[in-house]
Each structure stands twice: as C-alpha cells, then as structure tokens.
Design an enzyme around this catalytic site. Structure first.
Site, mmCIF file in Angstrom:
data_model
loop_
_atom_site.group_PDB
_atom_site.id
_atom_site.type_symbol
_atom_site.label_atom_id
_atom_site.label_comp_id
_atom_site.label_asym_id
_atom_site.label_seq_id
_atom_site.Cartn_x
_atom_site.Cartn_y
_atom_site.Cartn_z
ATOM 1 N N TRP A 212 1.340 1.101 4.744
ATOM 2 C CA TRP A 212 1.822 2.281 4.017
ATOM 3 C C TRP A 212 1.140 2.363 2.653
ATOM 4 C CZ3 TRP A 212 7.747 3.311 2.846
ATOM 5 C CH2 TRP A 212 7.905 4.640 2.414
ATOM 6 N N TYR B 24 1.757 8.346 6.582
ATOM 7 C CA TYR B 24 1.263 7.566 5.444
ATOM 8 C C TYR B 24 -0.007 8.209 4.894
ATOM 9 C CZ TYR B 24 4.344 3.903 7.380
ATOM 10 O OH TYR B 24 5.413 3.195 7.877
ATOM 11 N N GLY C 182 9.832 -3.244 4.784
ATOM 12 C CA GLY C 182 10.448 -3.592 3.510
ATOM 13 C C GLY C 182 10.694 -5.088 3.418
ATOM 14 N N LEU D 85 9.305 -7.489 1.932
ATOM 15 C CA LEU D 85 9.246 -8.083 0.593
ATOM 16 C C LEU D 85 9.909 -7.167 -0.438
ATOM 17 C CD1 LEU D 85 5.666 -9.631 0.683
ATOM 18 C CD2 LEU D 85 7.811 -10.876 0.385
ATOM 19 N N GLY E 3 2.684 -5.587 3.264
ATOM 20 C CA GLY E 3 1.626 -4.710 2.805
ATOM 21 C C GLY E 3 0.593 -5.462 1.986
#
Length: 284
Positions: A21, A62, A208, A210, A284
């Site tokens: 993303w 994205y 999500g 992290l 990510g």
C-alpha cells in the site's frame, strides 16, 4: 523464513508477506504515505523475495493502480517464486474523491483484466474481495470469482474486512481460501474471527501488522494532525489517547528488543506470527 500451511488452498506461505500500500504514494484524493522512490520500492520487494518471502499483496485502489504497476515491474523474472494477491471491488471515485465499493459481476469481470495488465501476469493466485458491498448479493460476487477460477485467471478466493457471518454466507457459493483482517498488538478485534477461520481451513493474512509503522518504534512523538496522511486518515493509533498508550507499550518492547539484540519491529511481528491463527503478516 518460517512458513505456514494454508489448508484450503493447499499451499505453504511465508509468515511475512510483502505489503505494498505504502509504495503507491498518493491516491487521486491526495491522501498519501509520503514520498516514494520507485527504485527503492522495487529493490525492497525483490530483497524480501530473495530472503524467503513468497507472498505479495497489492490492490488496484492503492494509488489508483500505481501499486500494481510497481509490483508488476518488481516481479519480472521472479513471478514463479511468489503467490500474488490482489483485490477487487474498491476504488476512489475521481468525481467525488470518495471510496466506492462495487462487487457486482460485470465490474469484477472488468477489474481482473485491468489488474492482470498492470501486474504483467496472466493469473492471480489469491483474488480477494476488498470490502463488503451492501448493494451486491454475495452470491453474485462469488459467482464471478468462480467463473474467473474456471477460466484460470485466479487460483484462490479470499475476503477482506468481512465479518464471520458474511464469510459463512459466501462459503455456500464458493470455496473461501483466505481472509484478510487487521491484526496487531494494538488491534486484536479480529482474534475470534481468525480462530474460527483457521478451524475451517481458511488461511489468514493480517494487515496493519505493524500498526501503520507505530510498532516499529520509529515514531515517538505525536505527529501533527494531517487528514492527507494515510496513517492518520485510516488508522486511529496517531490520535490520543491511543498514541500515549502505545508509547507505554513501546517501553516494554524496547526492553525485549534490547535483551535479544533485535529491532522493535521484529519483536512486534514475532508476537503476531507465532500465534497459531495468524498465517502471514503483511509488512510494508
């Protein structure tokens, strides 16, 4: 790299997944993750694959397709080394700037070809419904997924951001191979859903993982409110009182990281991936 078996799909997936993303930069509404370097993004993806990561996740929303285009470039010559996940049914309206959800048969049938072109591939491994669409019966959405599977354009079917009841309804019409809910130390709302899915042979991908970066320990001061910052627009962790509570949590993570000589991010990810109901964590 550790791997876990996705029972319904019958494949072994690395406990880390490349999340893409952030590399998309800004979307058409101007909401952004910040400056993105194309070469660094491609190098990061390829480095993860070199180190045993075999799952890569993206979506057409994205950056209005930009993430898929970058992924397509990164996978040149190594497409056969990864399980590729992309999504459908969610995009930003260029007219209103708002998110649109459309899981209708004809729309998904169009979207798959657009994604395949951007990704420079002729098939998707895991094709995931990005969000529920209250205006489209799940039977219709699963029908188009089954059709794409029969044509060889996709291999496995998944659902993201969907409650158990909707997944159960979808299972009446198609084989569900994976779900993708949010999950991390700072968001455990999907725990029971993931335990249930695992009991049904459905693999789990957490996003999500992290906490939009807050569980890396790199962010120690409350950022200025910015509605154009994707972290603040989508996640609640950069607002009080959650931010201060997480800063207290990081004190404990700092101690554990120091004791083992590892980064805080590794402590956070290990906490998640060592759980039996977590298949792979998007990073990510």
């Amino acid at each position: 790299m550790r791997y876990k078996h996705f029972e319904n799909a019958g494949v072994d997936i690395s406990e880390l997944t490349v999340g893409t993303w952030g590399i998309a930069g800004a979307n058409s509404a101007g909401v952004t993750w910040g400056d993105v370097d194309l070469d660094e993004s491609i190098a990061a993806i390829r480095r993860m694959v070199e180190n045993g990561v075999n799952m890569l996740d993206t979506a057409p929303i994205y950056g209005d397709g930009r993430s898929e285009e970058i992924v397509g470039q990164a996978l040149k010559g190594i497409r056969d080394k990864v399980f590729l996940t992309t999504k459908f049914g969610s995009y930003i309206s260029h007219f209103t700037g708002k998110s649109v959800r459309d899981n209708k048969y004809n729309s998904v049938e169009r979207e798959i070809d657009e994604s395949l072109k951007r990704l420079q591939t002729d098939y998707i491994d895991f094709y995931v419904m990005h969000w529920p669409d209250v205006n489209t019966p799940i039977e219709e959405t699963m029908a188009v997924c089954n059709m794409l599977k029969e044509k060889g354009k996709i291999r496995f079917i998944g659902m993201s951001n969907s409650p158990q009841e909707l997944v159960e309804e979808a299972m009446k019409y198609a084989k569900i191979d994976v779900i993708q809910p949010p999950f991390s130390m700072v968001n455990q709302s999907a725990t029971e859903l993931m335990k249930w899915a695992t009991s049904k042979g459905i693999g789990t991908m957490t996003y999500g993982s992290l906490g939009a970066g807050i569980l890396t320990g790199a962010i120690r001061e409350l950022p200025k409110p910015d509605p154009k910052d994707m972290r603040q627009a989508f996640y609640p962790f950069f607002k009080e009182p959650q931010f201060s509570n997480i800063m207290e949590l990081l004190k404990t993570l700092d101690k554990i990281a120091a004791e083992h000589g590892k980064p805080v991010a590794q402590v956070s990810i290990n906490w998640s991936t060592q759980k039996s109901f977590v298949g792979t964590a998007l990073t990510g």
